[in-house]
Design an enzyme around this catalytic site. Structure first.
Site, short mmCIF file in Angstrom:
data_model
loop_
_atom_site.label_atom_id
_atom_site.label_comp_id
_atom_site.label_asym_id
_atom_site.label_seq_id
_atom_site.Cartn_x
_atom_site.Cartn_y
_atom_site.Cartn_z
N CYS A 2 49.90 20.16 42.83
CA CYS A 2 51.51 19.91 43.34
C CYS A 2 52.12 21.07 42.54
O CYS A 2 51.76 21.49 41.58
CB CYS A 2 51.91 18.58 42.65
SG CYS A 2 50.92 17.19 43.02
N ARG A 27 48.61 27.05 45.31
CA ARG A 27 47.94 26.22 44.36
C ARG A 27 47.26 25.01 44.98
O ARG A 27 46.62 24.47 44.53
CB ARG A 27 49.12 25.73 43.44
CG ARG A 27 49.77 26.57 42.70
CD ARG A 27 51.18 25.96 42.05
NE ARG A 27 50.65 24.97 41.15
CZ ARG A 27 50.67 25.07 39.75
NH1 ARG A 27 51.26 26.15 39.15
NH2 ARG A 27 50.53 24.24 38.83
N TRP A 73 49.90 17.31 46.19
CA TRP A 73 48.48 17.15 46.33
C TRP A 73 47.97 16.00 46.05
O TRP A 73 48.16 15.54 44.89
CB TRP A 73 47.70 18.16 45.26
CG TRP A 73 46.45 18.75 45.56
CD1 TRP A 73 45.98 19.76 46.47
CD2 TRP A 73 45.19 18.16 45.03
NE1 TRP A 73 44.59 19.77 46.27
CE2 TRP A 73 44.18 18.97 45.50
CE3 TRP A 73 45.15 17.46 43.80
CZ2 TRP A 73 42.69 18.69 45.07
CZ3 TRP A 73 43.81 17.38 43.43
CH2 TRP A 73 42.65 17.74 43.87
N ASN A 99 54.80 16.13 39.10
CA ASN A 99 53.55 16.83 39.21
C ASN A 99 52.84 15.91 37.90
O ASN A 99 53.39 15.70 36.87
CB ASN A 99 53.30 18.28 38.65
CG ASN A 99 53.80 18.93 39.74
OD1 ASN A 99 54.11 18.49 40.98
ND2 ASN A 99 53.92 20.31 39.49
N GLY A 100 51.45 15.29 38.06
CA GLY A 100 50.81 14.72 37.12
C GLY A 100 50.46 13.11 37.50
O GLY A 100 50.65 12.91 38.86
N GLU A 483 27.67 31.68 38.69
CA GLU A 483 29.31 31.84 39.10
C GLU A 483 28.94 32.27 40.79
O GLU A 483 29.86 31.97 41.58
CB GLU A 483 29.77 33.15 38.24
CG GLU A 483 30.87 33.71 38.89
CD GLU A 483 32.20 32.75 39.01
OE1 GLU A 483 32.09 31.43 38.72
OE2 GLU A 483 33.10 33.08 39.81
N LYS A 487 31.00 30.50 43.74
CA LYS A 487 31.88 31.33 44.46
C LYS A 487 31.81 30.74 46.04
O LYS A 487 32.40 30.72 46.70
CB LYS A 487 31.85 32.89 44.27
CG LYS A 487 32.35 33.52 43.39
CD LYS A 487 34.20 33.33 43.40
CE LYS A 487 34.90 32.18 43.16
NZ LYS A 487 34.87 32.11 41.37
N GLU A 490 32.56 27.33 46.81
CA GLU A 490 33.96 27.22 46.90
C GLU A 490 34.61 27.54 48.35
O GLU A 490 35.47 26.87 48.79
CB GLU A 490 34.67 27.79 45.80
CG GLU A 490 34.89 27.18 44.42
CD GLU A 490 35.42 28.10 43.45
OE1 GLU A 490 36.45 27.53 43.09
OE2 GLU A 490 35.40 29.19 43.24
N HIS A 506 9.36 24.59 37.34
CA HIS A 506 9.53 23.38 36.59
C HIS A 506 9.92 22.43 37.53
O HIS A 506 10.34 21.25 37.12
CB HIS A 506 10.12 23.40 35.52
CG HIS A 506 9.15 24.17 34.54
ND1 HIS A 506 8.17 23.87 33.82
CD2 HIS A 506 9.59 25.68 33.92
CE1 HIS A 506 7.72 24.82 32.98
NE2 HIS A 506 8.46 26.04 33.05
N LYS A 603 44.48 25.44 42.94
CA LYS A 603 44.09 26.53 41.90
C LYS A 603 44.16 26.30 40.53
O LYS A 603 43.51 26.59 39.78
CB LYS A 603 45.49 27.59 42.23
CG LYS A 603 45.30 28.71 41.26
CD LYS A 603 44.22 29.66 41.61
CE LYS A 603 44.08 30.84 40.74
NZ LYS A 603 42.69 31.40 40.82
C1 AGP Z 1 37.27 29.30 40.13
O1 AGP Z 1 36.85 29.84 41.25
C2 AGP Z 1 37.61 28.08 40.28
N1 AGP Z 1 38.72 27.83 41.21
C3 AGP Z 1 37.79 26.89 39.09
O2 AGP Z 1 36.56 26.78 38.69
C4 AGP Z 1 38.62 27.29 37.86
O3 AGP Z 1 38.05 28.46 37.47
C5 AGP Z 1 38.73 26.22 36.93
O4 AGP Z 1 39.38 25.08 37.54
C6 AGP Z 1 39.62 26.90 35.53
O5 AGP Z 1 40.77 27.36 35.88
P1 AGP Z 1 41.51 28.03 34.83
O6 AGP Z 1 40.97 29.41 34.46
O7 AGP Z 1 42.76 28.28 35.21
O8 AGP Z 1 41.39 27.10 33.65
#
Ligand code: AGP
Length: 608
Positions: A2, A27, A73, A99-100, A483, A487, A490, A506, A603
């Protein structure tokens, strides 16, 4: 997650609110709304869908110099017009954006309903507006009613509250969800994220947890939730350029930020490579050599990509400083009543500096007397403020939901920390010099990798048709594989699983066959032969292999390869990750995904 925007001043609020909400779109959200106060009444527009759709609902004559806006959100109740914020009390006098998560919302809702309050939505937020309204009798100041209502709330919040009968102020409050004030010329702003403010002002004030502010056109005052005690705040200056919030001719923010990496890495390194003493100059750690030597372990905490960059960091620290180092998801750490040791150095990693799980982990460590450093991109963010020192990445604002430049800059920051810790331990001046030279070579080498964009795009389109992919790497290569898989998942929604190459036999080898390609991270290091043996095992089962490394292998072992320039073996993982970002991006493009708005993701994850 949000987003909140608020404005009070001499201009009409609505266009400023809508513009701010557009800046917060990155976001992630599913609905949006605005409310402005005018002549003792509230005007409200809200709807499910994009900010553009909301803007179409706001008439040209929507006068009101005080207003609040929100992108939602969904957490409590599906995305719908009714569940969108702002929420109003029955008399339509008070409006709240939030938000929250309010944890005791069900209980409070039942009580309010028993008193005859009629709810219009399924949200937890609506409880708050009815509580504030019930406490807003004649003569009660809005901030007093808000404070009293928040006393009954259990949970997290960043809120902005508007009262049609007190339009000369907006009240904001923070507990676990960010609120930042923006100081203008006879006008004030508030938002959940500085990106909503930078077009109007660079002077900002971050609220702390348990703090409220009354915001008026000519200024603000802050005070505590607990006892209304005034707090002193120092404005800080945001140095992020407004241009960072545009795609600058790129198709997506994700692609733009991949391309920005030579410059963002240069900024992370700037002024920190100390060639004279073959070390890193890191004044922000607030730690002299004796203190740095005293730590016997390093524990790194972060979530998602920040955690994977922490795994790269742990590897670098163990290699260069020979201090046992380990990374753990902050989201797990905070819930397992961790043992906090005085001789362990804790390092929290976060691009946003607002990830709730990471913040909670930091708070848990501090509560138990541990020392925490932050490796954070966003200046003045909650995690940065909570830590005992640390390093800012200076990567610039990262708008894309999928992290790229912040990930790379975090790995570079860890290389600097590892070099610094190494040189106060046993890393030789010669090795220090070698690492300094390697660090300085990184921006140019990243440029060389990004120049292979076209070839990587073709490979991504070829592999994107598969339902899933395996990513493997050994030791230094494993966090890179993790990573890379993250990516791809995501942004392309292709299932990707990362495994240590050593673990393949294994269990997961059972999955390997012509329908499951493997992306293998194979640097020319001391484990090259082992990695090539693993590729042989995959090819024996007719599994397609795309190798990312330094030397093109025998075609029998990998039908495709992406080659990156060699740096020092310890720093190579930083470069090996870059082609995987382009690979994920172009796989998503080939599959026609909405790259900058990946489904189900936000985000900054500012809730539990
Ligand atoms: C990364 O591509 C992601 N969107 C997610 O894993 C992100 O890295 C994670 O939520 C942590 O966010 P931050 O670095 O803002 O704490």
């Amino acid at each position: 997650m949000c987003g909140i925007v608020a404005y009070i001043g001499s201009r009409d609020a609505a266009p400023i609110l809508l513009e701010g909400l557009q800046r917060l779109e990155y976001r992630g959200y599913d609905s949006a709304g605005v409310a402005v106060a005018t002549k003792g009444t509230l005007k409200v527009r809200k709807s499910k869908g994009r900010v553009g759709e909301l803007a179409a609902l706001v008439p040209a004559r929507f006068a009101g110099k005080t207003g609040i806006g929100h992108t939602r959100w969904a957490t409590h109740g599906e995305p719908s017009d009714a569940n969108s914020h702002p929420h109003l009390d029955g008399a339509e006098r008070i409006a709240v954006v939030h938000n929250g998560i309010i944890e005791n919302a069900d209980e409070l809702r039942a009580k309010l309903e028993a008193e005859g309050v009629v709810f219009q939505s399924e949200t937890d937020t609506e409880v708050l507006v009815h509580l504030i309204a019930s406490l807003s009798q004649e003569g009660v100041e809005l901030e007093d009613a808000v404070r009293a209502a928040l006393k009954r709330i259990v949970g997290t919040y960043g809120i902005a509250v508007l009262d049609a009968q007190q339009p000369d102020k907006i009240v904001v409050a923070r507990n676990g969800s960010p609120i930042v004030l923006g100081i203008g010329e006879k006008e004030m702003f508030a938002a959940s994220d500085v990106s909503a403010l930078v077009r109007y002002t660079r002077q900002v004030v971050h609220l702390d947890d348990g703090e409220l502010a009354t915001v008026r056109a000519d200024g603000f005052n802050t005070f505590t939730q607990e006892d209304a005690r005034a707090t002193a705040k120092q404005p800080s200056t945001v140095d992020w350029e407004e241009a960072s919030y545009d795609t600058a001719g790129h198709a997506h923010f994700l692609l733009k930020e991949i391309h920005e990496q030579p410059a963002s890495v240069e900024r992370t390194l700037s002024g920190r490579v100390d060639e004279r003493f073959s070390t890193a100059h890191l004044g922000g750690l607030n730690m002299d050599a004796r203190e740095a030597r005293a730590f016997r372990r390093v524990k790194i905490l972060g979530c998602g990509s920040a955690y994977y960059s922490g795994e790269l960091g742990a590897q670098l620290i163990e290699e260069l400083a020979r201090i046992p180092a380990h990374a753990e998801p902050a989201s797990e750490f905070r819930y397992r009543n961790p043992v906090i040791e005085a001789d362990t150095l804790y390092i929290a990693v976060s691009q946003s500096g607002e990830t709730y799980d990471t913040l909670a982990a930091v708070q848990e460590i501090k509560r138990k007397g541990g020392r925490v450093l932050g490796v954070v991109n966003t200046v003045g963010s909650a995690i940065a403020r909570e830590c005992d020192g640390g390093m800012y990445l200076h990567a610039g604002p990262e708008i894309s939901v999928a992290s790229t430049k912040a990930f790379t800059s975090t790995a570079v920051a860890f290389a600097l920390i590892a070099l610094h810790l190494g040189r106060v331990h046993d890393l030789s001046p010669a090795d220090g010099t070698r690492i300094c030279a390697g660090l300085k070579a990184l921006p140019g080498q990243i440029r060389e990798i990004v120049a292979q964009e076209k070839e990587i795009a073709e490979l991504a389109a070829k592999y994107a048709s598969h339902d899933g992919m395996m990513f493997i790497g050994r030791v230094r290569g494993f966090p890179v594989a993790r990573e890379g898989a993250q990516k791809l998942k995501e942004v392309s929604y292709v299932h990707a699983e990362a495994y240590p190459a050593s673990e393949l036999k294994h269990g997961p080898l059972a999955l390997i066959g012509p329908e499951l390609p493997t992306v293998a991270i194979v640097p020319d290091d001391e484990l090259l032969e082992k990695n090539l043996t693993t590729l042989g095992e995959i090819r024996a089962r007719r599994g397609p292999v795309l190798m990312v490394g330094h030397t093109r292998p025998d075609a029998k072992l990998a039908e495709d390869a992406i080659l990156v320039p060699r740096n020092e073996p310890e720093l190579d993982p930083i470069l090996l990750g870059i082609p995987l970002q382009l690979f994920a991006y172009y796989a998503a493009v080939a599959l026609e995904r909405d790259v900058d708005k990946p489904r189900n993701l936000a985000k900054s994850v500012t809730v539990e």
